[in-house]
Design a protein around this motif. Structure first.
Motif, PDB file in Angstrom:
ATOM      1  N   ASN A   9      22.973  52.767  39.649  1.00 20.08           N
ATOM      2  CA  ASN A   9      22.195  52.478  40.862  1.00 20.08           C
ATOM      3  C   ASN A   9      21.121  53.539  41.000  1.00 20.08           C
ATOM      4  O   ASN A   9      21.378  54.629  41.473  1.00 20.08           O
ATOM      5  CB  ASN A   9      23.102  52.454  42.095  1.00 20.08           C
ATOM      6  CG  ASN A   9      23.957  51.206  42.098  1.00 20.08           C
ATOM      7  OD1 ASN A   9      23.525  50.167  41.591  1.00 20.08           O
ATOM      8  ND2 ASN A   9      25.139  51.304  42.656  1.00 20.08           N
ATOM      9  N   ILE A  10      19.956  53.199  40.533  1.00 23.45           N
ATOM     10  CA  ILE A  10      18.839  54.136  40.570  1.00 23.45           C
ATOM     11  C   ILE A  10      18.024  53.829  41.819  1.00 23.45           C
ATOM     12  O   ILE A  10      17.603  52.690  42.002  1.00 23.45           O
ATOM     13  CB  ILE A  10      17.958  53.993  39.307  1.00 23.45           C
ATOM     14  CG1 ILE A  10      18.806  54.150  38.046  1.00 23.45           C
ATOM     15  CG2 ILE A  10      16.811  54.994  39.335  1.00 23.45           C
ATOM     16  CD1 ILE A  10      18.089  53.814  36.761  1.00 23.45           C
ATOM     17  N   PRO A  11      17.812  54.824  42.668  1.00 25.58           N
ATOM     18  CA  PRO A  11      16.974  54.578  43.849  1.00 25.58           C
ATOM     19  C   PRO A  11      15.599  54.064  43.425  1.00 25.58           C
ATOM     20  O   PRO A  11      15.046  54.537  42.428  1.00 25.58           O
ATOM     21  CB  PRO A  11      16.859  55.958  44.507  1.00 25.58           C
ATOM     22  CG  PRO A  11      17.948  56.772  43.909  1.00 25.58           C
ATOM     23  CD  PRO A  11      18.258  56.193  42.566  1.00 25.58           C
ATOM     24  N   VAL A  14      12.878  56.585  42.725  1.00 27.07           N
ATOM     25  CA  VAL A  14      13.075  57.305  41.457  1.00 27.07           C
ATOM     26  C   VAL A  14      12.641  56.398  40.301  1.00 27.07           C
ATOM     27  O   VAL A  14      11.940  56.816  39.384  1.00 27.07           O
ATOM     28  CB  VAL A  14      14.556  57.735  41.296  1.00 27.07           C
ATOM     29  CG1 VAL A  14      14.813  58.307  39.911  1.00 27.07           C
ATOM     30  CG2 VAL A  14      14.933  58.746  42.383  1.00 27.07           C
ATOM     31  N   GLU A  15      13.038  55.149  40.390  1.00 24.69           N
ATOM     32  CA  GLU A  15      12.683  54.178  39.354  1.00 24.69           C
ATOM     33  C   GLU A  15      11.163  54.080  39.216  1.00 24.69           C
ATOM     34  O   GLU A  15      10.628  54.135  38.112  1.00 24.69           O
ATOM     35  CB  GLU A  15      13.276  52.817  39.722  1.00 24.69           C
ATOM     36  CG  GLU A  15      13.137  51.801  38.621  1.00 24.69           C
ATOM     37  CD  GLU A  15      13.871  50.502  38.946  1.00 24.69           C
ATOM     38  OE1 GLU A  15      13.269  49.440  38.701  1.00 24.69           O
ATOM     39  OE2 GLU A  15      15.017  50.542  39.432  1.00 24.69           O
ATOM     40  N   GLU A  20       6.106  55.141  36.303  1.00 26.62           N
ATOM     41  CA  GLU A  20       4.763  55.742  36.269  1.00 26.62           C
ATOM     42  C   GLU A  20       4.657  56.775  35.159  1.00 26.62           C
ATOM     43  O   GLU A  20       3.664  56.828  34.430  1.00 26.62           O
ATOM     44  CB  GLU A  20       4.448  56.426  37.605  1.00 26.62           C
ATOM     45  CG  GLU A  20       3.966  55.480  38.678  1.00 26.62           C
ATOM     46  CD  GLU A  20       3.938  56.144  40.061  1.00 26.62           C
ATOM     47  OE1 GLU A  20       3.738  57.386  40.129  1.00 26.62           O
ATOM     48  OE2 GLU A  20       4.126  55.421  41.059  1.00 26.62           O
ATOM     49  N   LYS A  21       5.677  57.618  35.035  1.00 31.78           N
ATOM     50  CA  LYS A  21       5.658  58.658  34.005  1.00 31.78           C
ATOM     51  C   LYS A  21       5.716  58.040  32.611  1.00 31.78           C
ATOM     52  O   LYS A  21       5.084  58.549  31.676  1.00 31.78           O
ATOM     53  CB  LYS A  21       6.818  59.636  34.207  1.00 31.78           C
ATOM     54  CG  LYS A  21       6.614  60.532  35.419  1.00 31.78           C
ATOM     55  CD  LYS A  21       7.820  61.420  35.642  1.00 31.78           C
ATOM     56  CE  LYS A  21       7.609  62.336  36.835  1.00 31.78           C
ATOM     57  NZ  LYS A  21       8.752  63.222  37.045  1.00 31.78           N
ATOM     58  N   THR A  54      18.285  52.986  31.062  1.00 30.34           N
ATOM     59  CA  THR A  54      18.434  51.828  31.945  1.00 30.34           C
ATOM     60  C   THR A  54      17.067  51.252  32.320  1.00 30.34           C
ATOM     61  O   THR A  54      16.860  50.034  32.283  1.00 30.34           O
ATOM     62  CB  THR A  54      19.199  52.236  33.230  1.00 30.34           C
ATOM     63  OG1 THR A  54      20.466  52.780  32.843  1.00 30.34           O
ATOM     64  CG2 THR A  54      19.415  51.047  34.152  1.00 30.34           C
ATOM     65  N   ILE A  55      16.135  52.116  32.647  1.00 33.66           N
ATOM     66  CA  ILE A  55      14.804  51.670  33.068  1.00 33.66           C
ATOM     67  C   ILE A  55      14.031  51.069  31.896  1.00 33.66           C
ATOM     68  O   ILE A  55      13.379  50.035  32.048  1.00 33.66           O
ATOM     69  CB  ILE A  55      14.052  52.832  33.755  1.00 33.66           C
ATOM     70  CG1 ILE A  55      14.686  53.032  35.138  1.00 33.66           C
ATOM     71  CG2 ILE A  55      12.559  52.541  33.872  1.00 33.66           C
ATOM     72  CD1 ILE A  55      14.251  54.265  35.860  1.00 33.66           C
TER      73      ILE A  55
END
Length: 135
Positions: A9-11, A14-15, A20-21, A54-55
């Motif tokens: 569970n990534i906020p 933060v995601e 962006e990075k 995950t992202i």
């Protein structure tokens, strides 16, 4: 049997930052670093490898290695297309330029991404370049 890992569970804030990075990382062509691994990249992006994996999976539907390898292949195809002098380079040099240390790994991945081998790609580019020069 492999264990199925729960999705972290990534906020969303933060995601978004990580996405962006990642875009900046792609623009800066940092995927060309042959020693790049997920731990190094997560340090660069100030996140952890699990979030990063995950992202990448969520946005590209690929694992880390496939993601990086595809960026490298797309980069080198575009470079060959826009810089005809690359048509004269050895495949091992081209492989190195986009971040591969092994000619054979490069060729295998190139073919899996583009559907053709690097040498066929170079021949096709040479043909289309010659045609451009005729017109």
């Amino acid at each position: 049997d492999k264990e199925i890992e729960p999705i972290h569970n990534i906020p969303s804030s933060v995601e978004r930052k990580i996405v962006e990075k990642l875009k900046k990382f792609e623009k800066a062509k940092k995927f060309r670093n042959p020693k790049l691994n997920i731990s190094d990249l997560s340090v660069q992006l100030e996140t952890n490898p699990k979030y990063l994996a995950t992202i990448i999976k969520k946005y590209t539907n690929k694992n880390f290695n496939s993601y990086i390898n595809e960026l490298r292949i797309r980069y080198i195809c575009e470079k060959i297309h826009n810089h005809p002098e690359f048509l004269n380079y050895k495949i091992s040099y081209i492989a190195e330029d986009c971040g591969f240390t092994s000619h054979s790994t490069f060729s295998t991945i190139f073919k899996s991404v583009t559907g053709i081998s690097p040498s066929v790609f170079l021949r096709e580019e040479e043909k289309s370049h010659s045609l451009k020069n005729l017109n």
